[in-house]
Design a protein around this motif. Structure first.
Motif, mmCIF file in Angstrom:
data_model
loop_
_atom_site.group_PDB
_atom_site.id
_atom_site.type_symbol
_atom_site.label_atom_id
_atom_site.label_comp_id
_atom_site.label_asym_id
_atom_site.label_seq_id
_atom_site.Cartn_x
_atom_site.Cartn_y
_atom_site.Cartn_z
ATOM 1 N N TYR A 25 -7.980 4.393 8.375
ATOM 2 C CA TYR A 25 -6.712 4.266 8.306
ATOM 3 C C TYR A 25 -6.179 3.031 7.408
ATOM 4 O O TYR A 25 -4.899 3.261 6.669
ATOM 5 C CB TYR A 25 -6.121 4.135 9.633
ATOM 6 N N GLY A 26 -6.993 1.887 7.183
ATOM 7 C CA GLY A 26 -6.637 1.041 6.374
ATOM 8 C C GLY A 26 -6.909 1.366 4.920
ATOM 9 O O GLY A 26 -5.839 1.365 4.168
ATOM 10 N N ASP A 27 -8.273 2.026 4.569
ATOM 11 C CA ASP A 27 -8.308 2.075 2.982
ATOM 12 C C ASP A 27 -7.967 3.335 2.592
ATOM 13 O O ASP A 27 -7.355 3.568 1.486
ATOM 14 C CB ASP A 27 -9.811 1.929 2.950
ATOM 15 N N VAL A 28 -8.060 4.436 3.294
ATOM 16 C CA VAL A 28 -7.731 5.905 2.702
ATOM 17 C C VAL A 28 -6.090 6.048 3.111
ATOM 18 O O VAL A 28 -5.675 6.490 1.971
ATOM 19 C CB VAL A 28 -8.256 6.858 3.639
ATOM 20 N N LEU A 29 -5.566 5.714 4.210
ATOM 21 C CA LEU A 29 -4.245 5.796 4.237
ATOM 22 C C LEU A 29 -3.152 4.914 4.033
ATOM 23 O O LEU A 29 -2.493 4.943 3.757
ATOM 24 C CB LEU A 29 -3.888 6.398 5.922
ATOM 25 N N GLY A 30 -3.889 3.600 3.634
ATOM 26 C CA GLY A 30 -3.015 2.486 3.170
ATOM 27 C C GLY A 30 -2.301 1.711 4.138
ATOM 28 O O GLY A 30 -1.223 1.085 4.074
ATOM 29 N N LEU A 31 -2.523 1.963 5.619
ATOM 30 C CA LEU A 31 -1.925 1.136 6.630
ATOM 31 C C LEU A 31 -2.467 -0.252 6.857
ATOM 32 O O LEU A 31 -3.709 -0.585 6.707
ATOM 33 C CB LEU A 31 -2.133 1.980 8.027
#
Length: 138
Positions: A25-31
Motif C-alpha cells: 500500500y505504501g510503495d506500490v500504491l503510494g499511500l
C-alpha cells in the motif's frame, strides 16, 4: 428518506502480514502511513479517508482492560475495497501496478462508460480502481 451519513471515513481490510501490506500500500500504491502498531495494524491516508489494515488475529482478541474500548472484529477470506481514480490518472495507476509486477485480473468499461481495474494485495484482498462516474459521483 435521507441519511445523516456524509460518506465513508475509513475502510478496513485484513492482512496477517502487515509488513507485506505496508510495502504494497505504501510503495506500490503510494499511500502514506498515518499510524502503525506493530503486530496489530497499519493505517494509510487515502484522499480524504483512511484505509485501515488490521491483522485479524490481533483484532479478534477482546480489548485489554484500560485500553481504548474497541470491540473485537475481524474477517476471514478476501475483502474488497475500491479506490476512486479519475479517468486521466487510470492509465498511470495501471502502469504503476504492472511495473510492480501486480497481476491485473480485469480492466474493463462498465455499461455507463466508467472504467475499473481489479487486482489483489499480498493478502488476497480484491482491490479495484474505478472512475467516480461508476456511481455517478463526478
Amino acid at each position: 428518506m435521507s441519511s445523516e451519513l456524509e460518506g465513508i471515513l475509513e475502510t478496513a481490510l485484513y492482512a496477517s502480514d502487515l509488513e507485506a501490506a505496508e510495502a504494497f500500500y505504501g510503495d506500490v500504491l503510494g499511500l502514506d502511513v498515518v499510524i502503525r502498531q506493530e503486530g496489530r495494524h497499519v493505517f494509510f491516508r487515502c484522499g480524504t479517508g483512511i484505509l485501515l489494515i488490521f491483522d485479524p488475529a490481533a483484532t479478534i482478541q477482546p480489548t485489554p482492560a484500560g485500553a481504548l474500548p474497541f470491540p473485537p472484529h475481524g474477517a476471514t477470506g478476501p475483502g474488497h475495497a475500491c479506490f476512486r481514480v479519475s479517468r486521466d490518472k487510470m492509465d498511470s495507476v495501471l502502469a504503476r501496478l504492472e511495473a510492480a509486477g501486480v497481476a491485473i485480473e480485469a480492466d474493463f468499461h462498465w455499461p455507463n462508460g466508467a472504467r475499473s481495474i481489479y487486482f489483489r494485495d499480498p493478502a488476497g484482498n480484491s482491490l479495484e480502481c474505478a472512475e467516480p462516474r461508476l456511481w455517478n459521483l463526478e
